[in-house]
Design a protein around this motif. Structure first.
Motif, PDB file in Angstrom:
ATOM      1  N   MET A 141      27.158   3.090  16.022  1.00  0.00           N
ATOM      2  CA  MET A 141      27.583   2.541  17.312  1.00  0.00           C
ATOM      3  C   MET A 141      27.776   3.731  18.249  1.00  0.00           C
ATOM      4  N   PRO A 142      26.689   4.197  18.860  1.00  0.00           N
ATOM      5  CA  PRO A 142      26.739   5.435  19.652  1.00  0.00           C
ATOM      6  C   PRO A 142      27.242   5.246  21.080  1.00  0.00           C
ATOM      7  N   TYR A 143      28.354   4.565  21.224  1.00  0.00           N
ATOM      8  CA  TYR A 143      28.980   4.363  22.532  1.00  0.00           C
ATOM      9  C   TYR A 143      30.435   3.995  22.286  1.00  0.00           C
ATOM     10  N   GLY A 144      31.211   3.957  23.360  1.00  0.00           N
ATOM     11  CA  GLY A 144      32.649   3.774  23.243  1.00  0.00           C
ATOM     12  C   GLY A 144      33.077   2.328  23.083  1.00  0.00           C
ATOM     13  N   TRP A 145      34.373   2.151  22.825  1.00  0.00           N
ATOM     14  CA  TRP A 145      34.896   0.829  22.529  1.00  0.00           C
ATOM     15  C   TRP A 145      34.851  -0.113  23.724  1.00  0.00           C
ATOM     16  N   THR A 146      35.036   0.390  24.920  1.00  0.00           N
ATOM     17  CA  THR A 146      34.967  -0.501  26.081  1.00  0.00           C
ATOM     18  C   THR A 146      33.550  -1.039  26.271  1.00  0.00           C
ATOM     19  N   VAL A 147      32.561  -0.210  26.016  1.00  0.00           N
ATOM     20  CA  VAL A 147      31.174  -0.672  26.097  1.00  0.00           C
ATOM     21  C   VAL A 147      30.915  -1.719  25.014  1.00  0.00           C
TER      22      VAL A 147
END
Length: 435
Positions: free
Chosen positions: A343-349
């Motif tokens: 999951m190469p992105y942050g939690w909000t995304v």
């Protein structure tokens, strides 16, 4: 349905039941931050909401949900975890917290004193304390007639110990009615029957004494209790309750939304990052929430620090190297999960990709300065023991020796002998609303 046994398992190959002591200690030290988070989230919810705690662990966070719900309109908390031993402990702890909070609420409603309105000394002005926001009963009343009478009996016993009184009921009722009418007019008529009667009782006692009356506090309270009991019985209103349920289940199970009711708040704390497909898990969280419901997860934040930079043994800066070793261990843990998906992105995304709206984040500080509260040294010992195990392959021999010395009760450097241990970090909560 919620108590049916299900075979629990974890995807990260961690024996979470073995960490129960550490989880309990962490919940105790995190309590102020958790309470602030719970209050902030519950404030977003409708009356009598359903809160689901997915991956509840030892139940620390839901004890604060229970306390927050008990001070408002009540509600339902559903605990979900894949480890039966943790779920059992969580259910016990949350039920105890709910019972204690409800007992305190009922006692406050029956007592009619403390944080409620009081007469100013030497003046006829009447004010409401800031604490009234939590103690105020919602319109319609919250205590049963039995609870009101019980509270009055307790107060009467104390009052009788110091004074008697002979004022006729008519005089008490007249003064109480006048005070209640004035207060309701000033407040816009929003106080409940229980609160009006309780406040009127306190004020009537003060007013009668100031005016040269002879009514004792016990008679005023007794009359107020009778009136409140009659009002509540007529309204048919009961005290708010917090119901607690539990189910053993796996957050990675795509069928989980079919096992649970629609929730007003879905909470997951530091559990999603242990699942194979974190984004798919976010979709499950969103599916469990009802339309308009809140999804919130605690992930990330600031790494916790607890050690001085120079310990007097080994190279300074040990904690920085421990955190780096922990990060390496985490990478390996994720890689060791069967079917792990990056999951190469942050939690909000991730929340936005799960279809949630109004996505945002906030953080709560955990700050226990040295020498810290009772139990801090034990927590640090458990914490460093885990890091020593997880990070052994990523630490130099000197650092492993330093850790061993810190953890050895017979060592002169044993951390249990130190008075400079502390705990500082932050919990970050990411949240969104299901459209």
């Amino acid at each position: 349905m919620f108590n049916e046994p299900v075979s629990g398992h974890t995807h990260d190959h961690i024996d979470w039941a073995d960490r129960l002591v550490l989880l309990r200690a962490a919940d105790t030290l995190d309590a102020p931050a958790q309470a602030a988070i719970a209050a902030r989230l519950v404030a977003k919810l409708p009356a009598n909401p359903t809160v689901i705690d997915l991956g509840c662990g030892a139940g620390g966070m839901s004890t604060h949900f229970a306390q927050a719900l008990a001070t408002q309109q009540g509600g339902t908390i559903i605990l979900v975890d894949a480890t039966p031993e943790l779920l059992h402990e969580a259910e016990r702890a949350v039920r105890a917290a709910a019972d204690a909070a409800q007992s305190n609420r009922h006692a406050a409603a029956a007592g009619g004193s403390g944080s409620r309105s009081t007469a100013s000394e030497g003046s006829n002005d009447r004010t409401t304390t800031d604490g009234d926001a939590e103690g105020r009963a919602p319109e319609g009343g919250t205590a049963s007639a039995v609870e009101v009478r019980a509270g009055a009996a307790d107060m009467a016993a104390a009052d009788l110990a110091v004074a008697g009184g002979v004022a006729p009921t008519a005089e008490v009722r007249a003064v109480a009615a006048d005070v209640a009418a004035a207060d309701l007019a000033e407040a816009g008529g929003v106080a409940s029957a229980v609160e009006v009667r309780a406040v009127a009782a306190d004020m009537a006692a003060a007013d009668l004494a100031e005016a040269g009356g002879v009514a004792s506090a016990v008679e005023v309270r007794a009359v107020a209790a009778d009136m409140a009991a009659a009002d509540i019985a007529e309204a048919g209103v009961t005290a708010p309750t917090v119901e607690v349920r539990a189910i053993v289940a796996d957050l990675a199970d795509s069928a989980l939304p079919d096992l649970l009711p629609a929730a007003d708040l879905v909470w997951a704390s530091r559990v999603v990052h242990h699942l194979p497909d974190q984004q798919a898990a976010m979709g499950t969280l969103a599916a469990v929430a009802r339309a308009g419901g809140v999804v919130a997860l605690a992930e990330g934040g600031l790494s916790f620090s607890c050690l001085p930079w120079d310990l007097g043994v080994g190279r300074p800066g040990l904690e920085d190297r421990l955190q780096a070793a922990q990060a390496e261990w985490f990478v390996g843990m994720r890689e060791g999960i069967d079917g792990a998906v990056p999951m190469p992105y942050g939690w909000t995304v991730a929340l936005e990709r799960a279809g949630l709206a109004d996505v945002s984040s906030f953080s709560a500080l955990v700050d226990h300065p040295a020498p810290g509260p009772d139990g801090l040294a034990d927590y640090v010992h458990h914490h460093l023991s885990r890091l020593a195990t997880h990070g052994a392959d990523h630490l130099a021999e000197e650092d492993r020796a330093t850790l061993a010395s810190l953890l050895d009760p017979d060592s002169s450097h044993y951390l249990g002998k130190r008075r400079d241990l502390f705990l500082l970090g932050a919990r970050t909560v990411h949240h969104g609303r299901r459209p």
